[in-house]
Design a protein around this motif. Structure first.
Motif, PDB file in Angstrom:
ATOM      1  N   VAL A  48       0.842  -1.196   0.000  1.00 27.68           N
ATOM      2  CA  VAL A  48       0.000   0.000   0.000  1.00 27.68           C
ATOM      3  C   VAL A  48       0.877   1.246   0.000  1.00 27.68           C
ATOM      4  O   VAL A  48       0.618   2.214  -0.717  1.00 27.68           O
ATOM      5  CB  VAL A  48      -0.949  -0.008   1.216  1.00 27.68           C
ATOM      6  CG1 VAL A  48      -1.646   1.335   1.371  1.00 27.68           C
ATOM      7  CG2 VAL A  48      -1.973  -1.115   1.074  1.00 27.68           C
ATOM      8  N   GLY A  49       1.955   1.200   0.776  1.00 26.93           N
ATOM      9  CA  GLY A  49       2.878   2.330   0.816  1.00 26.93           C
ATOM     10  C   GLY A  49       3.454   2.634  -0.562  1.00 26.93           C
ATOM     11  O   GLY A  49       3.516   3.789  -0.976  1.00 26.93           O
ATOM     12  N   HIS A  50       3.863   1.585  -1.278  1.00 24.73           N
ATOM     13  CA  HIS A  50       4.428   1.797  -2.610  1.00 24.73           C
ATOM     14  C   HIS A  50       3.379   2.321  -3.575  1.00 24.73           C
ATOM     15  O   HIS A  50       3.651   3.198  -4.380  1.00 24.73           O
ATOM     16  CB  HIS A  50       5.016   0.495  -3.163  1.00 24.73           C
ATOM     17  CG  HIS A  50       6.351   0.163  -2.579  1.00 24.73           C
ATOM     18  ND1 HIS A  50       7.458   0.937  -2.807  1.00 24.73           N
ATOM     19  CD2 HIS A  50       6.757  -0.838  -1.770  1.00 24.73           C
ATOM     20  CE1 HIS A  50       8.491   0.420  -2.165  1.00 24.73           C
ATOM     21  NE2 HIS A  50       8.097  -0.654  -1.521  1.00 24.73           N
ATOM     22  N   TRP A  51       2.189   1.737  -3.527  1.00 24.63           N
ATOM     23  CA  TRP A  51       1.147   2.159  -4.451  1.00 24.63           C
ATOM     24  C   TRP A  51       0.793   3.627  -4.212  1.00 24.63           C
ATOM     25  O   TRP A  51       0.546   4.381  -5.143  1.00 24.63           O
ATOM     26  CB  TRP A  51      -0.105   1.279  -4.291  1.00 24.63           C
ATOM     27  CG  TRP A  51      -1.136   1.614  -5.303  1.00 24.63           C
ATOM     28  CD1 TRP A  51      -2.181   2.468  -5.145  1.00 24.63           C
ATOM     29  CD2 TRP A  51      -1.195   1.139  -6.650  1.00 24.63           C
ATOM     30  NE1 TRP A  51      -2.896   2.551  -6.316  1.00 24.63           N
ATOM     31  CE2 TRP A  51      -2.311   1.740  -7.254  1.00 24.63           C
ATOM     32  CE3 TRP A  51      -0.409   0.246  -7.400  1.00 24.63           C
ATOM     33  CZ2 TRP A  51      -2.670   1.498  -8.572  1.00 24.63           C
ATOM     34  CZ3 TRP A  51      -0.777   0.008  -8.710  1.00 24.63           C
ATOM     35  CH2 TRP A  51      -1.892   0.630  -9.279  1.00 24.63           C
ATOM     36  N   ASN A  52       0.785   4.038  -2.954  1.00 22.96           N
ATOM     37  CA  ASN A  52       0.406   5.410  -2.613  1.00 22.96           C
ATOM     38  C   ASN A  52       1.559   6.388  -2.669  1.00 22.96           C
ATOM     39  O   ASN A  52       1.357   7.585  -2.517  1.00 22.96           O
ATOM     40  CB  ASN A  52      -0.194   5.459  -1.201  1.00 22.96           C
ATOM     41  CG  ASN A  52      -1.589   4.890  -1.172  1.00 22.96           C
ATOM     42  OD1 ASN A  52      -2.223   4.766  -2.213  1.00 22.96           O
ATOM     43  ND2 ASN A  52      -2.061   4.546   0.006  1.00 22.96           N
ATOM     44  N   ASN A  53       2.765   5.887  -2.872  1.00 28.34           N
ATOM     45  CA  ASN A  53       3.917   6.779  -2.787  1.00 28.34           C
ATOM     46  C   ASN A  53       3.889   7.811  -3.904  1.00 28.34           C
ATOM     47  O   ASN A  53       3.791   7.496  -5.070  1.00 28.34           O
ATOM     48  CB  ASN A  53       5.197   5.960  -2.867  1.00 28.34           C
ATOM     49  CG  ASN A  53       6.409   6.846  -2.828  1.00 28.34           C
ATOM     50  OD1 ASN A  53       6.344   7.980  -2.351  1.00 28.34           O
ATOM     51  ND2 ASN A  53       7.505   6.357  -3.342  1.00 28.34           N
ATOM     52  N   PHE A  54       3.979   9.043  -3.494  1.00 27.53           N
ATOM     53  CA  PHE A  54       3.948  10.131  -4.454  1.00 27.53           C
ATOM     54  C   PHE A  54       5.265  10.896  -4.410  1.00 27.53           C
ATOM     55  O   PHE A  54       5.877  11.180  -5.432  1.00 27.53           O
ATOM     56  CB  PHE A  54       2.792  11.071  -4.102  1.00 27.53           C
ATOM     57  CG  PHE A  54       2.905  12.455  -4.652  1.00 27.53           C
ATOM     58  CD1 PHE A  54       2.682  12.692  -5.985  1.00 27.53           C
ATOM     59  CD2 PHE A  54       3.243  13.510  -3.824  1.00 27.53           C
ATOM     60  CE1 PHE A  54       2.796  13.968  -6.502  1.00 27.53           C
ATOM     61  CE2 PHE A  54       3.360  14.786  -4.330  1.00 27.53           C
ATOM     62  CZ  PHE A  54       3.138  15.008  -5.668  1.00 27.53           C
ATOM     63  N   PHE A  55       5.742  11.142  -3.186  1.00 33.92           N
ATOM     64  CA  PHE A  55       6.814  12.109  -3.052  1.00 33.92           C
ATOM     65  C   PHE A  55       8.139  11.625  -3.615  1.00 33.92           C
ATOM     66  O   PHE A  55       8.816  12.362  -4.335  1.00 33.92           O
ATOM     67  CB  PHE A  55       6.966  12.542  -1.597  1.00 33.92           C
ATOM     68  CG  PHE A  55       8.039  13.562  -1.447  1.00 33.92           C
ATOM     69  CD1 PHE A  55       7.921  14.766  -2.112  1.00 33.92           C
ATOM     70  CD2 PHE A  55       9.162  13.300  -0.699  1.00 33.92           C
ATOM     71  CE1 PHE A  55       8.913  15.709  -2.013  1.00 33.92           C
ATOM     72  CE2 PHE A  55      10.155  14.243  -0.604  1.00 33.92           C
ATOM     73  CZ  PHE A  55      10.037  15.448  -1.256  1.00 33.92           C
ATOM     74  N   SER A  56       8.538  10.374  -3.322  1.00 31.89           N
ATOM     75  CA  SER A  56       9.845   9.976  -3.850  1.00 31.89           C
ATOM     76  C   SER A  56       9.827   9.885  -5.364  1.00 31.89           C
ATOM     77  O   SER A  56      10.830  10.151  -6.011  1.00 31.89           O
ATOM     78  CB  SER A  56      10.411   8.693  -3.242  1.00 31.89           C
ATOM     79  OG  SER A  56       9.477   7.985  -2.566  1.00 31.89           O
ATOM     80  N   ALA A  57       8.671   9.540  -5.936  1.00 33.26           N
ATOM     81  CA  ALA A  57       8.595   9.526  -7.401  1.00 33.26           C
ATOM     82  C   ALA A  57       8.769  10.939  -7.941  1.00 33.26           C
ATOM     83  O   ALA A  57       9.495  11.155  -8.911  1.00 33.26           O
ATOM     84  CB  ALA A  57       7.260   8.947  -7.843  1.00 33.26           C
ATOM     85  N   LEU A  58       8.124  11.904  -7.285  1.00 28.35           N
ATOM     86  CA  LEU A  58       8.260  13.293  -7.723  1.00 28.35           C
ATOM     87  C   LEU A  58       9.715  13.756  -7.607  1.00 28.35           C
ATOM     88  O   LEU A  58      10.247  14.461  -8.453  1.00 28.35           O
ATOM     89  CB  LEU A  58       7.376  14.182  -6.849  1.00 28.35           C
ATOM     90  CG  LEU A  58       7.353  15.661  -7.189  1.00 28.35           C
ATOM     91  CD1 LEU A  58       6.428  15.911  -8.361  1.00 28.35           C
ATOM     92  CD2 LEU A  58       6.917  16.476  -5.981  1.00 28.35           C
ATOM     93  N   LEU A  59      10.352  13.324  -6.511  1.00 31.84           N
ATOM     94  CA  LEU A  59      11.705  13.767  -6.219  1.00 31.84           C
ATOM     95  C   LEU A  59      12.725  13.123  -7.154  1.00 31.84           C
ATOM     96  O   LEU A  59      13.632  13.780  -7.652  1.00 31.84           O
ATOM     97  CB  LEU A  59      12.020  13.390  -4.760  1.00 31.84           C
ATOM     98  CG  LEU A  59      13.117  14.123  -4.013  1.00 31.84           C
ATOM     99  CD1 LEU A  59      12.884  15.609  -4.027  1.00 31.84           C
ATOM    100  CD2 LEU A  59      13.177  13.615  -2.584  1.00 31.84           C
ATOM    101  N   PHE A  60      12.578  11.832  -7.384  1.00 34.13           N
ATOM    102  CA  PHE A  60      13.657  11.091  -8.038  1.00 34.13           C
ATOM    103  C   PHE A  60      13.395  10.731  -9.490  1.00 34.13           C
ATOM    104  O   PHE A  60      14.312  10.321 -10.197  1.00 34.13           O
ATOM    105  CB  PHE A  60      13.944   9.797  -7.265  1.00 34.13           C
ATOM    106  CG  PHE A  60      14.389  10.030  -5.851  1.00 34.13           C
ATOM    107  CD1 PHE A  60      15.417  10.916  -5.569  1.00 34.13           C
ATOM    108  CD2 PHE A  60      13.778   9.366  -4.801  1.00 34.13           C
ATOM    109  CE1 PHE A  60      15.820  11.144  -4.274  1.00 34.13           C
ATOM    110  CE2 PHE A  60      14.177   9.586  -3.499  1.00 34.13           C
ATOM    111  CZ  PHE A  60      15.193  10.470  -3.226  1.00 34.13           C
ATOM    112  N   LEU A  61      12.144  10.808  -9.951  1.00 35.05           N
ATOM    113  CA  LEU A  61      11.865  10.432 -11.333  1.00 35.05           C
ATOM    114  C   LEU A  61      11.481  11.673 -12.132  1.00 35.05           C
ATOM    115  O   LEU A  61      10.366  12.172 -12.025  1.00 35.05           O
ATOM    116  CB  LEU A  61      10.741   9.388 -11.394  1.00 35.05           C
ATOM    117  CG  LEU A  61      10.943   8.108 -10.577  1.00 35.05           C
ATOM    118  CD1 LEU A  61       9.715   7.216 -10.677  1.00 35.05           C
ATOM    119  CD2 LEU A  61      12.175   7.356 -11.026  1.00 35.05           C
TER     120      LEU A  61
END
Lengths: 324, 294
Positions: free
Chosen positions: B206-219
């Motif tokens: 669930v954490g991975h599916w909901n993860n927004f911030f690290s994707a914004l930061l690193f991708l």
């Protein structure tokens, strides 16, 4: 015995050799014995070193004019210059104000909500109704902050949002919920209450379930009303849980929930929306001021540690167990 | 607590209490229901507000619209990849470390535990963490959103405590039968821990599916964006990010912007709603295990 085990003396000699080796270096032999365990431990340790401890060492750049080309070793040291600049910057008081106000709102409105709901749920006698309510109110915990923020946008937008349609039908005017600074804080608190209140009840319901039923029965015999039972039995029974969660919350007093605030910030509400966490992102990542924003982050972390130890000390002073 | 002794006041309290909690439950789920209904509404209905919970003539044009290009499919694929590989990484790292640390006689165990607990109190912060990911050359790789969160210290401690409380006799007898540490973990500990592995696996997922911030930061590459980042682009910034929406069929009638946004929200929510029944069995227990000190 000796005859059937001719190697007994050899074994004894070998054992003695191991013993002396162990005496020479008891640690080495223990590590050798548990070599598989250390092998299993290695990836996790490497993770903590690389992604937790190296960044801790990386806070040194707060005392440098860090340049990505020169690295930590090559960059120029400037001492506390970034901290001095930050405290002298008018942004500092604004950030501190916004952070503290949101934290106080959070403590005043969001923190008591799960306790109240748990106490009300605890008074429910129809099991199936209780389970229904619980099943419903846990759901929002599992959706992402992006979904919560997106839903807020869809509901509150002035161009066709249902809430604004209703408001316009009643008052004749639409409200700029999303861009008006005075709506920012209420929205943040309402969002978090909607998302986490139900989930927060779990821990209190567990504490309530462990209260001895006989105490209630005795109180009923003594003629205690429901309200008196609440004050004298139920609340004392969950007070230690409340205190522990309060300490944890106070320790994170300056963390306002980065994602939520980041998502709800726009150019019009920035005066009330900027908090330490989001400021570090905007100044550091989007403007590239690595050293300056690291100094801000470090200041925040240190205050956080002081708050954790401080509130833990306070809790112990008041006769509670504390967390540390 | 015998009902016969209830006074009038207590009955009134009960009535209010049941009503209030029922309302609270309904208010909590109503936004979801409205969003789902709205995603199937036509423009006429949405602008005239002729419906509240059920659209009069349901339409799937909003879904046709968002799936008319690759953008959403790609975002979903990214989310699935990150969730599957991320959860596998989480479990591999967390379970192995937790098992070693559950062994009381392990030399240096206390030092390791203190080291882990310290990371819960103090962290380098966003910028140094960002810089290490950058230094490692992970930017624009899925690893950037997976590796920096490989272990949650909190989950690790809960699982370690669980392992520690498994009956010691089982392990001893396995060892007498010639099992190594690895064998004990694989054949004894892990099979006994299936419920807790499922619980924390779901939490991590669930954490991975909901993860927004690290994707914004690193991708930075929008082709790698997961659903959550795409969701924000479409709903909050109102742009179809990848820009490949312009190769649409010219005859395609654009559905109302509102119901497209609602449809995107539904797509981002449905996977969680699907795991919820599985989660529900376990999570209360998972949370309570976590609250036990030790």
């Amino acid at each position: 015995m000796n005859a059937t085990l001719p190697s007994e003396t050899d074994n004894a000699a070998a054992a003695a050799a191991i013993r002396t080796a162990a005496k020479r270096n008891p640690w080495l032999s223990k590590v050798k014995k548990d070599k598989w365990l250390y092998l299993l431990l290695a990836p996790g340790l490497l993770y903590f070193l690389l992604f937790k401890y190296v960044p801790m060492w990386g806070v040194l750049i707060a005392f440098q004019n860090y340049s990505p080309f020169l690295g930590v070793a090559g960059s120029e040291w400037v001492g506390f210059e970034h901290f001095r600049n930050f405290f002298a910057n008018p942004d500092f008081t604004r950030l501190l104000r916004n952070t503290l106000i949101l934290a106080v709102y959070d403590l005043a409105f969001f923190f008591p909500a799960p306790i109240a709901i748990a106490l009300l749920l605890n008074e429910i006698r129809v099991g199936i109704f209780k389970r229904f309510v619980q099943t419903m109110v846990y759901v929002p915990h599992f959706v992402s902050m992006v979904i919560v923020a997106s839903m807020t946008y869809v509901f509150l937008t002035t161009s066709g949002g249902i809430v604004n349609e209703v408001v316009a039908a009643v008052t004749g005017e639409k409200v700029n919920f999303l861009s008006d600074p005075k709506w920012f804080r209420p929205l943040i608190i309402l969002q978090i209450m909607w998302k986490e209140t139900g989930w927060g009840t779990i821990i209190f319901l567990a504490a309530l379930a462990s209260v001895d039923v006989e105490q209630y029965e005795a109180a009923v015999v003594d003629g205690a009303t429901r309200f008196q039972r609440l004050i004298h039995i139920t609340l004392p029974a969950i007070s230690s849980t409340i205190v522990i969660l309060l300490i944890l919350r106070l320790g994170n007093f300056l963390d306002n929930g980065f994602e939520q605030i980041f998502l709800m910030t726009n150019s019009l509400n920035r005066s009330v929306a900027d908090v330490f966490d989001t400021y570090v992102y905007f100044v550091g990542i989007t403007q590239g001021a690595f050293s300056y924003s690291t100094a801000i982050g470090l200041f925040k972390s240190l205050v956080g540690i002081v708050l954790i130890y401080g509130s833990n000390w306070l809790a112990k002073k008041f006769g509670q167990e504390g967390i540390l | 607590m015998n009902r016969k002794h209830d006074s009038l006041g207590e009955k009134a309290f009960d009535a209010c209490n049941y009503t209030f909690l029922a309302l609270f439950a309904i208010v909590t789920v109503l936004p979801f229901i409205y969003i789902i209904a709205g995603s199937f509404a036509t423009e006429v209905e949405l602008t005239e507000r002729k419906f509240f919970l059920f659209p009069r003539d349901p339409s799937i044009s909003a879904y046709q619209y968002i799936f008319s290009t690759d953008t959403m499919f790609r975002a979903m694929a990214n989310s699935v990849i990150i969730t599957v590989f991320g959860t596998a990484t989480n479990l591999a790292f967390t379970l192995t470390m937790a098992y070693s640390l559950s062994r009381r006689d392990l030399l240096g165990r206390n030092a390791f535990m203190n080291m882990i607990i310290f990371t819960m109190l103090f962290s380098g912060g966003m910028i140094p963490s960002y810089l290490i990911v950058k230094e490692l050359g992970l930017l624009d790789r899925y690893a950037a959103v997976i590796l920096p969160g490989a272990i949650s210290a909190f989950n690790l401690i809960v699982i370690k405590n669980f392992f520690q409380n498994l009956p010691a006799g089982l392990e001893e007898s396995a060892r007498i039968d010639g099992c190594t540490d690895l064998g004990v973990l694989w054949r004894i500990v892990l099979p006994l821990s299936k419920p807790i592995i499922a619980t924390f696996g779901l939490f991590y997922a669930v954490g991975h599916w909901n993860n927004f911030f690290s994707a914004l930061l690193f991708l930075n590459d929008h082709k790698m964006w997961p659903l959550q980042v795409m969701l924000r682009e479409i709903v909050m910034l109102s742009q179809m990010a990848a820009g490949d929406i312009n190769n649409l069929d010219p005859d395609f009638v654009e559905p109302p912007a509102q119901s497209v946004k609602m449809a995107v929200i539904v797509v981002g929510t449905v996977p969680i709603l699907m795991v919820y029944p599985f989660l529900q069995k376990h999570f209360a227990k998972g949370v309570l295990l976590g609250s036990i000190k030790g």
